[in-house]
Design a protein around this motif. Structure first.
Motif, PDB file in Angstrom:
ATOM      1  N   ILE A 111       0.840  -1.201   0.000  1.00  0.00           N
ATOM      2  CA  ILE A 111       0.000   0.000   0.000  1.00  0.00           C
ATOM      3  C   ILE A 111       0.875   1.251   0.000  1.00  0.00           C
ATOM      4  O   ILE A 111       0.639   2.195  -0.765  1.00  0.00           O
ATOM      5  N   ILE A 112       1.902   1.265   0.852  1.00  0.00           N
ATOM      6  CA  ILE A 112       2.805   2.413   0.932  1.00  0.00           C
ATOM      7  C   ILE A 112       3.478   2.656  -0.417  1.00  0.00           C
ATOM      8  O   ILE A 112       3.532   3.787  -0.917  1.00  0.00           O
ATOM      9  N   TYR A 113       3.984   1.589  -1.026  1.00  0.00           N
ATOM     10  CA  TYR A 113       4.667   1.704  -2.316  1.00  0.00           C
ATOM     11  C   TYR A 113       3.710   2.193  -3.401  1.00  0.00           C
ATOM     12  O   TYR A 113       4.048   3.067  -4.205  1.00  0.00           O
ATOM     13  N   SER A 114       2.494   1.659  -3.394  1.00  0.00           N
ATOM     14  CA  SER A 114       1.506   2.018  -4.421  1.00  0.00           C
ATOM     15  C   SER A 114       1.080   3.475  -4.319  1.00  0.00           C
ATOM     16  O   SER A 114       0.769   4.106  -5.337  1.00  0.00           O
ATOM     17  N   LEU A 115       1.061   4.014  -3.088  1.00  0.00           N
ATOM     18  CA  LEU A 115       0.681   5.415  -2.903  1.00  0.00           C
ATOM     19  C   LEU A 115       1.641   6.367  -3.625  1.00  0.00           C
ATOM     20  O   LEU A 115       1.264   7.479  -3.997  1.00  0.00           O
ATOM     21  N   ILE A 116       2.867   5.912  -3.846  1.00  0.00           N
ATOM     22  CA  ILE A 116       3.839   6.704  -4.593  1.00  0.00           C
ATOM     23  C   ILE A 116       3.865   6.283  -6.065  1.00  0.00           C
ATOM     24  O   ILE A 116       3.715   7.100  -6.972  1.00  0.00           O
ATOM     25  N   ALA A 117       4.062   4.982  -6.297  1.00  0.00           N
ATOM     26  CA  ALA A 117       4.285   4.474  -7.654  1.00  0.00           C
ATOM     27  C   ALA A 117       3.078   4.668  -8.569  1.00  0.00           C
ATOM     28  O   ALA A 117       3.236   4.901  -9.772  1.00  0.00           O
ATOM     29  N   LEU A 118       1.870   4.575  -8.015  1.00  0.00           N
ATOM     30  CA  LEU A 118       0.658   4.656  -8.836  1.00  0.00           C
ATOM     31  C   LEU A 118      -0.151   5.921  -8.552  1.00  0.00           C
ATOM     32  O   LEU A 118      -1.326   5.995  -8.919  1.00  0.00           O
ATOM     33  N   ASN A 119       0.469   6.871  -7.908  1.00  0.00           N
ATOM     34  CA  ASN A 119      -0.239   8.094  -7.535  1.00  0.00           C
ATOM     35  C   ASN A 119      -0.522   8.938  -8.783  1.00  0.00           C
ATOM     36  O   ASN A 119       0.403   9.408  -9.444  1.00  0.00           O
ATOM     37  N   PRO A 120      -1.799   9.156  -9.132  1.00  0.00           N
ATOM     38  CA  PRO A 120      -2.113   9.918 -10.358  1.00  0.00           C
ATOM     39  C   PRO A 120      -1.629  11.360 -10.293  1.00  0.00           C
ATOM     40  O   PRO A 120      -1.283  11.947 -11.319  1.00  0.00           O
ATOM     41  N   PHE A 121      -1.593  11.948  -9.103  1.00  0.00           N
ATOM     42  CA  PHE A 121      -1.110  13.319  -8.957  1.00  0.00           C
ATOM     43  C   PHE A 121       0.367  13.405  -9.362  1.00  0.00           C
ATOM     44  O   PHE A 121       0.779  14.317 -10.081  1.00  0.00           O
ATOM     45  N   ILE A 122       1.175  12.422  -8.906  1.00  0.00           N
ATOM     46  CA  ILE A 122       2.597  12.388  -9.271  1.00  0.00           C
ATOM     47  C   ILE A 122       2.748  12.125 -10.763  1.00  0.00           C
ATOM     48  O   ILE A 122       3.556  12.759 -11.447  1.00  0.00           O
ATOM     49  N   MET A 123       1.962  11.188 -11.278  1.00  0.00           N
ATOM     50  CA  MET A 123       2.031  10.849 -12.707  1.00  0.00           C
ATOM     51  C   MET A 123       1.784  12.091 -13.576  1.00  0.00           C
ATOM     52  O   MET A 123       2.525  12.372 -14.518  1.00  0.00           O
ATOM     53  N   VAL A 124       0.729  12.839 -13.240  1.00  0.00           N
ATOM     54  CA  VAL A 124       0.339  13.984 -14.066  1.00  0.00           C
ATOM     55  C   VAL A 124       1.292  15.160 -13.861  1.00  0.00           C
ATOM     56  O   VAL A 124       1.824  15.720 -14.826  1.00  0.00           O
ATOM     57  N   GLU A 125       1.530  15.532 -12.604  1.00  0.00           N
ATOM     58  CA  GLU A 125       2.291  16.749 -12.332  1.00  0.00           C
ATOM     59  C   GLU A 125       3.784  16.586 -12.590  1.00  0.00           C
ATOM     60  O   GLU A 125       4.451  17.535 -13.000  1.00  0.00           O
ATOM     61  N   VAL A 126       4.315  15.387 -12.341  1.00  0.00           N
ATOM     62  CA  VAL A 126       5.762  15.178 -12.488  1.00  0.00           C
ATOM     63  C   VAL A 126       6.121  14.680 -13.885  1.00  0.00           C
ATOM     64  O   VAL A 126       6.970  15.257 -14.566  1.00  0.00           O
ATOM     65  N   LEU A 127       5.469  13.589 -14.316  1.00  0.00           N
ATOM     66  CA  LEU A 127       5.862  12.970 -15.574  1.00  0.00           C
ATOM     67  C   LEU A 127       5.260  13.668 -16.791  1.00  0.00           C
ATOM     68  O   LEU A 127       5.874  13.695 -17.855  1.00  0.00           O
TER      69      LEU A 127
END
Length: 208
Positions: A111-127
């Motif tokens: 769960i902890i890993y998924s909160l980072i790896a699959l976080n849509p906010f990180i995907m959109v804003e960072v990548l």
């Protein structure tokens, strides 16, 4: 601004460049920001300059390199997360105290890993949007992990690099020092403090 025009981004604004809106690498700058000095730290401005230099003024190459850089830092963040979650000291310090069953621990770690790896906010804003918070976040997490491992000199240097990327990271410094003292550490991190001070001084005189 730095590579093509030789302007210091802290002493000069983009608006000083004639017809800046027609320049490929400047056209996407918001008109409000064009009248303000660089808001980011000197380490990140050097990274920007490096990307601009390698792109040879081509917008598409610059965009590709910038997104590739963010993707690389994101991959490093995920690898660091795996390292942290598989650390036996952290298991004993936190997970084994909270959970008795190994399967519960594994599920919680996923769960902890998924909160980072699959976080849509990180995907959109960072990548996708290419925000620079990913470098700051990676360096903060690395510095906290190094602090937990009692490598305080390295932790301080890493956090300094994060501060030199985005100034907001300085908020972590007092927390790190409190944690360092709470673990009964006796020796002050002189080496880390001297190197960190040197990095700040070098960045300052380079851009002054």
């Amino acid at each position: 601004q730095q590579i093509s025009y030789g302007l210091n981004p802290y002493h000069h604004t983009v608006s000083e460049i004639a017809n800046w809106w027609d320049q490929p690498l400047l056209a996407n700058i918001n008109s409000i920001w064009s009248y303000n000095p660089a808001p980011y730290g000197p380490l990140y401005m050097l990274i920007y300059a490096g990307i601009a230099f390698l792109s040879m003024g081509n917008f598409y190459i610059a965009m590709f390199l910038f997104k590739l850089f963010n993707l690389g830092i994101f991959a490093c963040l995920l690898l660091l997360m795996v390292r942290i979650l598989n650390d036996k000291e952290i298991d004993k310090e936190y997970f084994e105290k909270k959970f008795n069953d190994a399967r519960q621990i594994f599920s919680y770690k996923k769960i902890i890993y998924s909160l980072i790896a699959l976080n849509p906010f990180i995907m959109v804003e960072v990548l996708w949007n290419g925000h620079n918070d990913i470098l700051m976040g990676f360096l903060i997490l690395l510095s906290l992990y190094l602090c937990f491992k009692n490598q305080v000199n390295l932790a301080l240097i890493t956090l300094t690099c994060s501060i030199l990327s985005k100034y907001l990271s300085v908020a972590i410094l007092p927390l790190m020092l409190i944690y360092f003292v709470s673990r009964g550490a006796k020796n002050f991190p002189w080496i880390g403090s001297l190197i960190s001070s040197g990095l700040i001084y070098l960045a300052w005189i380079y851009y002054d």
